[in-house]
Scaffold this motif. Structure first.
Motif, PDB file in Angstrom:
ATOM      1  N   LEU A  16       8.368 -68.010  24.599  1.00 14.41           N
ATOM      2  CA  LEU A  16       9.738 -67.538  24.692  1.00 14.41           C
ATOM      3  C   LEU A  16       9.798 -66.013  24.663  1.00 14.41           C
ATOM      4  CD1 LEU A  16      11.615 -70.086  22.374  1.00 14.41           C
ATOM      5  CD2 LEU A  16      11.626 -69.980  24.874  1.00 14.41           C
ATOM      6  N   TRP A  17       8.961 -65.410  23.829  1.00 14.72           N
ATOM      7  CA  TRP A  17       8.926 -63.951  23.760  1.00 14.72           C
ATOM      8  C   TRP A  17       8.390 -63.349  25.058  1.00 14.72           C
ATOM      9  CZ3 TRP A  17      11.405 -60.940  20.577  1.00 14.72           C
ATOM     10  CH2 TRP A  17      11.754 -61.406  19.317  1.00 14.72           C
ATOM     11  N   ALA A  18       7.553 -64.103  25.776  1.00 17.38           N
ATOM     12  CA  ALA A  18       6.975 -63.587  27.021  1.00 17.38           C
ATOM     13  C   ALA A  18       7.936 -63.673  28.200  1.00 17.38           C
ATOM     14  CB  ALA A  18       5.694 -64.351  27.356  1.00 17.38           C
ATOM     15  N   LEU A  19       8.967 -64.508  28.086  1.00 17.37           N
ATOM     16  CA  LEU A  19       9.883 -64.695  29.209  1.00 17.37           C
ATOM     17  C   LEU A  19      10.645 -63.433  29.603  1.00 17.37           C
ATOM     18  CD1 LEU A  19      11.363 -68.258  28.559  1.00 17.37           C
ATOM     19  CD2 LEU A  19       9.761 -67.555  30.338  1.00 17.37           C
ATOM     20  N   PRO A  20      11.209 -62.647  28.650  1.00 20.45           N
ATOM     21  CA  PRO A  20      11.955 -61.442  29.073  1.00 20.45           C
ATOM     22  C   PRO A  20      11.125 -60.438  29.863  1.00 20.45           C
ATOM     23  CG  PRO A  20      12.526 -62.036  26.829  1.00 20.45           C
ATOM     24  CD  PRO A  20      11.376 -62.907  27.206  1.00 20.45           C
ATOM     25  N   PRO A  21       9.910 -60.039  29.395  1.00 22.52           N
ATOM     26  CA  PRO A  21       9.153 -59.074  30.213  1.00 22.52           C
ATOM     27  C   PRO A  21       8.729 -59.644  31.556  1.00 22.52           C
ATOM     28  CG  PRO A  21       7.845 -59.840  28.341  1.00 22.52           C
ATOM     29  CD  PRO A  21       9.232 -60.298  28.103  1.00 22.52           C
ATOM     30  N   VAL A  22       8.408 -60.954  31.604  1.00 21.15           N
ATOM     31  CA  VAL A  22       8.044 -61.562  32.881  1.00 21.15           C
ATOM     32  C   VAL A  22       9.236 -61.558  33.829  1.00 21.15           C
ATOM     33  CG1 VAL A  22       7.379 -63.727  33.987  1.00 21.15           C
ATOM     34  CG2 VAL A  22       6.204 -62.984  31.922  1.00 21.15           C
ATOM     35  N   ALA A  23      10.431 -61.843  33.303  1.00 26.57           N
ATOM     36  CA  ALA A  23      11.630 -61.828  34.137  1.00 26.57           C
ATOM     37  C   ALA A  23      11.913 -60.429  34.674  1.00 26.57           C
ATOM     38  CB  ALA A  23      12.823 -62.352  33.342  1.00 26.57           C
ATOM     39  N   VAL A  24      11.791 -59.428  33.811  1.00 25.45           N
ATOM     40  CA  VAL A  24      12.022 -58.043  34.250  1.00 25.45           C
ATOM     41  C   VAL A  24      11.003 -57.630  35.292  1.00 25.45           C
ATOM     42  CG1 VAL A  24      12.029 -55.638  33.493  1.00 25.45           C
ATOM     43  CG2 VAL A  24      13.146 -57.387  32.095  1.00 25.45           C
ATOM     44  N   LEU A  25       9.724 -57.969  35.060  1.00 24.61           N
ATOM     45  CA  LEU A  25       8.669 -57.637  36.016  1.00 24.61           C
ATOM     46  C   LEU A  25       8.914 -58.314  37.357  1.00 24.61           C
ATOM     47  CD1 LEU A  25       5.891 -56.330  36.573  1.00 24.61           C
ATOM     48  CD2 LEU A  25       4.840 -58.431  35.715  1.00 24.61           C
ATOM     49  N   SER A  26       9.331 -59.562  37.320  1.00 17.70           N
ATOM     50  CA  SER A  26       9.588 -60.290  38.561  1.00 17.70           C
ATOM     51  C   SER A  26      10.756 -59.692  39.320  1.00 17.70           C
ATOM     52  CB  SER A  26       9.867 -61.770  38.251  1.00 17.70           C
ATOM     53  OG  SER A  26       8.768 -62.363  37.585  1.00 17.70           O
ATOM     54  N   LEU A  28      12.091 -56.531  39.064  1.00 17.45           N
ATOM     55  CA  LEU A  28      11.961 -55.130  39.457  1.00 17.45           C
ATOM     56  C   LEU A  28      10.744 -54.837  40.317  1.00 17.45           C
ATOM     57  CD1 LEU A  28      12.982 -53.336  36.138  1.00 17.45           C
ATOM     58  CD2 LEU A  28      14.411 -53.928  38.096  1.00 17.45           C
ATOM     59  N   PHE A  29       9.724 -55.708  40.288  1.00 16.35           N
ATOM     60  CA  PHE A  29       8.495 -55.420  41.040  1.00 16.35           C
ATOM     61  C   PHE A  29       8.100 -56.541  41.995  1.00 16.35           C
ATOM     62  CE2 PHE A  29       3.833 -55.703  41.379  1.00 16.35           C
ATOM     63  CZ  PHE A  29       3.608 -54.530  42.082  1.00 16.35           C
ATOM     64  N   LEU A  30       7.940 -57.743  41.483  1.00 13.84           N
ATOM     65  CA  LEU A  30       7.416 -58.825  42.312  1.00 13.84           C
ATOM     66  C   LEU A  30       8.384 -59.213  43.429  1.00 13.84           C
ATOM     67  CD1 LEU A  30       5.767 -61.101  39.594  1.00 13.84           C
ATOM     68  CD2 LEU A  30       4.696 -59.395  41.065  1.00 13.84           C
ATOM     69  N   TYR A  31       9.680 -59.282  43.109  1.00 16.03           N
ATOM     70  CA  TYR A  31      10.655 -59.656  44.136  1.00 16.03           C
ATOM     71  C   TYR A  31      10.743 -58.609  45.247  1.00 16.03           C
ATOM     72  CZ  TYR A  31      15.107 -60.857  46.323  1.00 16.03           C
ATOM     73  OH  TYR A  31      16.090 -61.157  47.227  1.00 16.03           O
ATOM     74  N   PRO A  32      10.882 -57.283  44.926  1.00 13.77           N
ATOM     75  CA  PRO A  32      10.867 -56.289  46.013  1.00 13.77           C
ATOM     76  C   PRO A  32       9.561 -56.305  46.805  1.00 13.77           C
ATOM     77  CG  PRO A  32      11.745 -55.329  44.009  1.00 13.77           C
ATOM     78  CD  PRO A  32      11.185 -56.665  43.625  1.00 13.77           C
ATOM     79  N   LEU A  33       8.425 -56.521  46.121  1.00 17.27           N
ATOM     80  CA  LEU A  33       7.150 -56.578  46.833  1.00 17.27           C
ATOM     81  C   LEU A  33       7.114 -57.763  47.782  1.00 17.27           C
ATOM     82  CD1 LEU A  33       4.301 -55.470  47.237  1.00 17.27           C
ATOM     83  CD2 LEU A  33       3.547 -56.862  45.306  1.00 17.27           C
ATOM     84  N   ALA A  34       7.654 -58.900  47.351  1.00 18.10           N
ATOM     85  CA  ALA A  34       7.714 -60.073  48.224  1.00 18.10           C
ATOM     86  C   ALA A  34       8.591 -59.798  49.443  1.00 18.10           C
ATOM     87  CB  ALA A  34       8.234 -61.280  47.445  1.00 18.10           C
TER      88      ALA A  34
END
Length: 282
Positions: A16-26, A28-34
């Motif tokens: 659960l603690w890992a979900l916020p940083p993964v969501a932010v990374l996805s 701000l970075f992974l989605y634009p890269l995709a």
């Protein structure tokens, strides 16, 4: 027997603690890269095709930009490694007034934007800079002798000037943790300074030197501001080619292709560095 609920609480909370940083990374970075990768596969004629890659790879502008990017990054990295190692060595082992202040200034220098250093070089070595102004005032000539800043050598000088502290910072940290007894023993046995540096100091700080060099190499591959602010019109790197295709030519698929290639090179170099550092025990 352990309580299943306790186990779920124990293992569920970290996820659960890992979900916020993964969501932010996805987001701000992974989605634009995709989106960039997707656009690179969609030519202006419509559909999904590798034609944008074929067109970009076949162009001489891309090959020249790739070569310029690689040789500038490698040359700047070598220059930063040599200059950074020498300067860090002097700060760490040669006592002089203000040495600690210089070491602290390195930390401040890391926060400077790259274009600020480039502007400083323009004020000194630019066409109407101080160096050319002093020359024309002294000789009466129409132009000064310093015209290199808008050439690849000017870009190289600016990159070495700006990125050298990125090598010095990990080196100074490694020097501060180094056991100086080995240096003192080697010196007492009559070893010359060059031999002490090569046989004692360099092996100890090798991982830090490799870390700083790899960081500088990746940063130089992706540097945009320095090339833009030097005004070197004949110097086109991959980031400059992305800007040119997207903003000047409106060739968005081509710009995305170059951006994908730039990302792959950077990630590949980082992966190679991780493998080498792991084998070296860094």
């Amino acid at each position: 027997m352990r309580d299943p609920q306790a186990l779920r609480n124990r293992w569920g909370q970290p996820y659960l603690w890992a979900l916020p940083p993964v969501a932010v990374l996805s987001l701000l970075f992974l989605y634009p890269l995709a989106l960039v990768v997707q656009q690179s596969l969609h030519p202006d004629t419509g559909g999904t095709s590798l034609q944008p890659y074929a067109d970009v790879f076949a162009s001489s502008a891309f090959r020249e930009a790739l070569w310029t990017t690689v040789w500038l990054a490698v040359a700047a990295t070598v220059g930063c490694l040599v200059l950074g190692f020498v300067l860090a060595l002097v700060i760490a082992f040669v006592p002089f007034p203000g040495g600690k202040a210089v070491a602290k200034f390195i930390d401040v220098f890391l926060s400077f934007p790259s274009f600020l250093i480039t502007l400083a070089l323009l004020f000194i070595y630019g066409t109407v800079g101080m160096a050319n102004g002093l020359w024309t005032d002294a000789t009466g000539a129409a132009d000064g002798p310093f015209q290199f800043l808008a050439t690849p050598w000017g870009v190289l000088l600016a990159e070495i000037t700006y990125f050298t502290p990125f090598v010095m910072r990990p080196l100074l940290g490694a020097f501060s943790q180094m056991d100086t007894a080995q240096v003192e023993v080697a010196s007492s046995l009559g070893a010359r300074p060059a031999r002490i540096v090569g046989r004692v100091i360099l092996p100890e700080v090798g991982p830090a030197l490799a870390a700083g060099g790899s960081l500088v190499l990746v940063l130089c591959l992706n540097e945009f501001g320095i090339v833009l602010f030097t005004g070197a019109k004949g110097v086109t790197t991959l980031p400059m080619l992305v800007y040119s295709k997207a903003m000047l030519e409106s060739d968005y698929p081509g710009a995305c292709v170059v951006a994908v290639v730039n990302v792959l090179i950077s990630v590949g170099l980082y992966g190679i560095y991780r493998v080498v550092s792991r084998r070296a025990g860094a």
